[in-house]
Design a protein around this motif. Structure first.
Motif, short mmCIF file in Angstrom:
data_model
loop_
_atom_site.label_atom_id
_atom_site.label_comp_id
_atom_site.label_asym_id
_atom_site.label_seq_id
_atom_site.Cartn_x
_atom_site.Cartn_y
_atom_site.Cartn_z
N MET A 222 -17.88 4.49 -6.38
CA MET A 222 -17.98 5.39 -5.24
C MET A 222 -19.34 6.06 -5.22
SD MET A 222 -14.21 7.17 -5.43
CE MET A 222 -14.46 8.14 -3.94
N GLU B 290 -13.33 2.97 -6.30
CA GLU B 290 -12.50 2.33 -5.28
C GLU B 290 -11.89 1.07 -5.88
OE1 GLU B 290 -11.91 3.03 -2.05
OE2 GLU B 290 -13.35 4.63 -1.55
N TYR C 86 -7.54 3.73 -5.37
CA TYR C 86 -8.53 4.14 -6.36
C TYR C 86 -8.22 3.51 -7.71
CZ TYR C 86 -9.52 7.80 -2.92
OH TYR C 86 -9.83 8.48 -1.77
N LYS D 110 -4.39 5.73 -2.11
CA LYS D 110 -5.00 6.85 -1.39
C LYS D 110 -3.90 7.64 -0.68
CE LYS D 110 -9.46 4.59 -0.60
NZ LYS D 110 -10.42 4.07 0.40
#
Length: 461
Positions: free
Chosen positions: A148, A357, A365, A412
């Motif tokens: 990320m 990610e 994640y 998420k």
């Protein structure tokens, strides 16, 4: 008379039934729901499991996948690999609250009956048999996470990471998180879960806000966990006999023993669960992005334990907030993953790793290097925790690899249906949750989204 209103299309049925019921008196509402439940019971009784479904499961793999090529959910299947019928195998009664007491009396509250039945069910022997839940995955998946934004910070990160250690900082997170016991089919399972606040950032509606579909928040507390700890996507049914034990790692030496009085806060007994249609209708691993769920706990007659503890979960423990906004990035993008260890019962463990990610097909994640073991499924993730153990939940433990480098994957909770499931968990009437829960079809606007009960979904309505 509301029977047959709107046909048996899932969307029109729920909307028309609700409109009709609102126009009736309280007695007519009760009678209508009774008639609907009787009709549903007749349909369920008439159904039989095709022999082809049972034969598909004759290889000893209870989920019908190749166990040599899989990820495993960090809460995994239990038992010794005995065959389990794909289409059923549920304990009866499916909802303990539907039972009368031993004398045939129906005077006790629905929640009191559920509390007593579930408490009686979880004997020490059954608690000892409860294990994490395992599910298979597609071979050849790209397991490389994507970094990320936020800078490298590699040296700082290397000095700070934790793979798997017992949580020793106490605080609100220890009190709010707990062990979740439940039954799927004829098997006992264990996961992790967290008591949460219903005043939550990123959620459009607030408690007791009548603008949410005209419905008010009910007098209940909420818990967040993983969907695979709430709904069996293979057998197409909700779990049952839920028991939640917050702060089980209270510094004592007692393991899971069925005695709620020797746990700091005691035990609570959730009424029903809420999951996304994409978790229920799709199969693992295609439903990984939707591996989040909520459990509702009535604030009355749902607690067993020390008498000086409030019956309402939301008042007994410090609740954690959930954020339905994307987590903020920083120079060093790290996050905590926490959950109850199955192998080190009753210890509460954590990892602290770089937040990345997941591959696009998993839509969530990843915490590379996180080694939390089975039983931690459904436990909370935080970007930050204050010295007092408060923080905002950004995900829950979902899955990890069966071999190779360790990591923890999680879904998420933003830009998807998570906030809508949350709102429905607060406001849906329990009379609409036959089959131990509801399944939400998210349309992008929660006020126009629809849901069906677990029983209606199982019957294809």
């Amino acid at each position: 008379d509301c029977r047959g209103v709107g046909g048996w299309n899932a969307s029109s049925y729920q909307q028309s039934k609700r409109a009709c019921n609102h126009s009736l008196s309280r007695n007519n509402i009760v009678m209508t729901n009774m008639k609907l439940k009787v009709a549903a019971a007749v349909v369920l009784f008439a159904k039989t499991t095709p022999s082809s479904e049972a034969s598909n499961n004759s290889n000893g793999n209870i989920f019908g996948h190749n166990e040599t090529e899989h990820l495993f959910l960090r809460g995994a299947p239990i038992g010794n690999g005995d065959n389990r019928p794909i289409g059923g195998g549920r304990l009866e009664p499916k909802d303990p609250a539907n039972d009368e007491d031993e004398n045939g009396s129906d005077k006790k509250s629905r929640f009191e009956r559920r509390r007593r039945k579930v408490l009686d069910f979880w004997t020490e022997g059954r608690l000892r048999k409860a294990k994490p839940r395992r599910m298979a995955s597609v071979a050849g998946e790209d397991h490389h996470a994507i970094a990320m934004a936020g800078g490298d910070g590699a040296q700082d990160l290397a000095e700070a990471t934790v793979a798997d250690e017992r949580w020793s900082s106490g605080g609100a997170v220890l009190s709010a998180a707990g062990r979740l016991l439940f039954v799927m089919g004829n098997y006992e399972y264990v996961c992790s879960a967290t008591a949460i606040s219903d005043m939550t950032r990123g959620s459009k509606f607030r408690p007791r806000d009548a603008s949410f579909g005209g419905r008010m928040s009910m007098k209940r507390s909420l818990i967040i966990t993983a969907a695979h700890c709430v709904y069996d996507d293979v057998a197409n049914e909700f779990a049952s006999y839920f028991m939640f034990i917050p702060n089980q790692d209270d510094g004592g030496s007692d393991r899971s023993d069925g005695n709620c009085n020797n746990d700091k806060f005691g035990c609570w007994f959730p009424s029903f669960g809420v999951v996304d249609i994409n978790w229920a209708a799709k199969k693992w691993p295609n439903n990984i992005p939707f591996d989040y769920a909520f459990l509702a706990v009535d604030n009355n007659d749902s607690h067993e334990g020390p008498s000086d503890v409030s019956e309402a979960l939301e008042r007994a423990v410090p609740r954690m907030r959930v954020t339905f906004n994307p987590p903020r990035t920083a120079r060093v993008n790290t996050a905590y993953g926490l959950g109850y260890s199955y192998k080190d019962d009753p210890e509460f463990h954590y990892c602290f790793q770089e937040l990345q990610e997941s591959p696009p097909s998993y839509g969530g994640y990843r915490l590379n290097g996180c080694e939390l073991s089975g039983g931690s499924s459904g436990g909370p993730w935080f970007k930050r925790l204050s010295p007092g153990g408060q923080g905002e939940i950004i995900s829950v433990n979902s899955y990890g690899p069966s071999s190779g480098p360790d990591y923890m994957g999680g879904p998420k909770l933003h830009s998807n249906s998570a906030s809508c499931l949350f709102e429905n968990a607060k406001t849906v009437r329990e009379s609409e949750t036959s089959g131990n829960g509801i399944i939400v079809t998210y349309t992008g606007d929660c006020t126009t989204s629809t849901y069906v009960s677990g029983d209606d979904f199982q019957d294809g309505n």
